[in-house]
Design a protein around this motif. Structure first.
Motif, PDB file in Angstrom:
ATOM      1  N   LEU A 203       0.820  -1.205   0.000  1.00 61.43           N
ATOM      2  CA  LEU A 203       0.000   0.000   0.000  1.00 61.43           C
ATOM      3  C   LEU A 203       0.856   1.257   0.000  1.00 61.43           C
ATOM      4  N   LEU A 204       1.807   1.337   0.918  1.00 67.02           N
ATOM      5  CA  LEU A 204       2.599   2.559   1.063  1.00 67.02           C
ATOM      6  C   LEU A 204       3.548   2.792  -0.113  1.00 67.02           C
ATOM      7  N   ALA A 205       4.052   1.734  -0.705  1.00 65.16           N
ATOM      8  CA  ALA A 205       5.036   1.886  -1.774  1.00 65.16           C
ATOM      9  C   ALA A 205       4.416   2.028  -3.158  1.00 65.16           C
ATOM     10  N   ARG A 267       1.012   9.084  -6.378  1.00 61.86           N
ATOM     11  CA  ARG A 267       1.727   9.772  -5.305  1.00 61.86           C
ATOM     12  C   ARG A 267       2.625   8.831  -4.508  1.00 61.86           C
ATOM     13  N   PHE A 268       2.240   7.564  -4.427  1.00 65.57           N
ATOM     14  CA  PHE A 268       2.971   6.613  -3.605  1.00 65.57           C
ATOM     15  C   PHE A 268       4.400   6.403  -4.103  1.00 65.57           C
ATOM     16  N   ALA A 269       4.609   6.472  -5.413  1.00 67.38           N
ATOM     17  CA  ALA A 269       5.898   6.134  -6.001  1.00 67.38           C
ATOM     18  C   ALA A 269       6.569   7.313  -6.690  1.00 67.38           C
ATOM     19  N   ALA A 270       6.144   8.525  -6.393  1.00 65.93           N
ATOM     20  CA  ALA A 270       6.698   9.690  -7.073  1.00 65.93           C
ATOM     21  C   ALA A 270       8.199   9.804  -6.858  1.00 65.93           C
ATOM     22  N   GLU A 271       8.650   9.515  -5.637  1.00 64.23           N
ATOM     23  CA  GLU A 271      10.074   9.638  -5.337  1.00 64.23           C
ATOM     24  C   GLU A 271      10.895   8.642  -6.138  1.00 64.23           C
ATOM     25  N   ALA A 272      10.327   7.424  -6.296  1.00 60.97           N
ATOM     26  CA  ALA A 272      11.042   6.404  -7.063  1.00 60.97           C
ATOM     27  C   ALA A 272      11.192   6.827  -8.512  1.00 60.97           C
ATOM     28  N   ARG A 273      10.154   7.439  -9.073  1.00 61.12           N
ATOM     29  CA  ARG A 273      10.231   7.871 -10.465  1.00 61.12           C
ATOM     30  C   ARG A 273      11.233   9.006 -10.634  1.00 61.12           C
ATOM     31  N   LEU A 274      11.283   9.903  -9.664  1.00 60.79           N
ATOM     32  CA  LEU A 274      12.226  11.018  -9.748  1.00 60.79           C
ATOM     33  C   LEU A 274      13.666  10.530  -9.675  1.00 60.79           C
ATOM     34  N   GLY A 275      13.859   9.422  -8.977  1.00 59.57           N
ATOM     35  CA  GLY A 275      15.218   8.911  -8.816  1.00 59.57           C
ATOM     36  C   GLY A 275      15.681   8.095 -10.003  1.00 59.57           C
ATOM     37  N   GLN A 276      14.776   7.801 -10.927  1.00 60.37           N
ATOM     38  CA  GLN A 276      15.176   6.984 -12.070  1.00 60.37           C
ATOM     39  C   GLN A 276      15.978   7.798 -13.090  1.00 60.37           C
TER      40      GLN A 276
END
Length: 276
Positions: A203-205, A267-276
């Motif tokens: 859920l969180l990720a 919104r849950f994975a926005a940070e992961a996408r920015l880090g790609q």
């Protein structure tokens, strides 16, 4: 301490005292003092107070509905069950011990306060994630972080959620004399923590809800059986098996939503996408 901080503490204290009053009235009205000594009943006071105080204070402080609302629904359910069923009756004695017939809803509920508290805490985390991640009235939330969570914070939340539920399950095993050994308790703890961790991470990720729905069905039934019925150790085996089912449900939902609906985690994975 300023008034902003005092307000949740005051409301929480009132919630704890009110809960003590309700449980105390139930225990006295239905003659539980006949089957438990005054000392044994007084031992329950701190836990009953905490179960009433913390969810109410948390909802007041954060404006989450689930902790306080879930607590009120839980209390109402116990009151209705207690009032709607016959009071336990002493039907005889054996070896100097009373033989009692009938349900013990209020007493069993009070005895297992730590379990209900752990589940209410997890429901609060779930509500936070769903409201923040899917933008459901999240502008009304207070004192809670934005999504996505950093890796460290995500890990902390998952570990805490899993640990509190796992510890509560061990408490039930100890109280019920089930799997009465250190390895048995370790298996119960591992099963409960893993079963909680998988849906919370999903859920969180990535905002996945299928594992969470399954988890809610399984954990509520496990709680009901262990608190109000006659459980056996197989429930822990089942909980452990369901970890794999939760993981499969997460994979299936992710593949289905990403391939068919273009879901990328929002919104849950926005940070992961920015880090790609």
């Amino acid at each position: 301490m300023n008034s902003v901080r005092r307000h949740p503490l005051v409301i929480g204290t009132l919630g704890g005292l009110g809960h003590l009053l309700v449980v105390g009235v139930l225990l006295w009205q239905f003659d539980y003092h006949v089957f438990r000594s005054t000392t044994e009943l007084l031992v329950l006071v701190p836990g009953v107070f905490v179960l009433g105080a913390l969810p109410v204070a948390l909802s007041t402080h954060t404006r989450l509905v689930a902790p306080g609302g879930g607590f009120l629904a839980l209390v109402a359910s116990v009151v209705i069950a207690e009032v709607a069923t016959p009071a336990p009756q002493k039907v005889g004695e054996l070896g100097g011990h009373a033989i009692v017939d009938g349900p013990f809803y209020a007493l069993q509920y009070a005895d297992s306060w730590y379990l209900w508290l752990s589940l209410l805490f997890v429901t609060g985390v779930v509500e936070f994630a769903i409201r923040r991640g899917y933008a459901i009235g999240d502008d009304r939330l207070r004192h809670l972080p934005d999504l996505p969570l950093s890796s460290d914070r995500l890990g902390t939340v998952v570990v805490v959620c899993s640990a509190v539920v796992g510890t509560a399950i061990v408490g039930l095993l100890v109280a019920g004399n089930l799997w009465d050994s250190i390895p048995g308790y370790a298996i119960g703890f591992a099963a409960a923590t893993a079963a909680t961790a998988v849906p919370v991470v999903a859920l969180l990720a990535r905002g996945l809800v299928a594992p969470l729905v399954l988890y809610c069905l399984v954990i509520t039934n496990t709680a009901r059986v262990h608190v109000f019925a006659d459980p056996d150790g197989l429930s822990m085996v089942f909980l452990g098996v369901m970890v794999g089912v939760f993981a499969i449900a997460a994979v299936v939902e992710w593949l289905g939503r990403s391939q068919l609906l273009g879901w990328d985690g929002g919104r849950f994975a926005a940070e992961a996408r920015l880090g790609q």
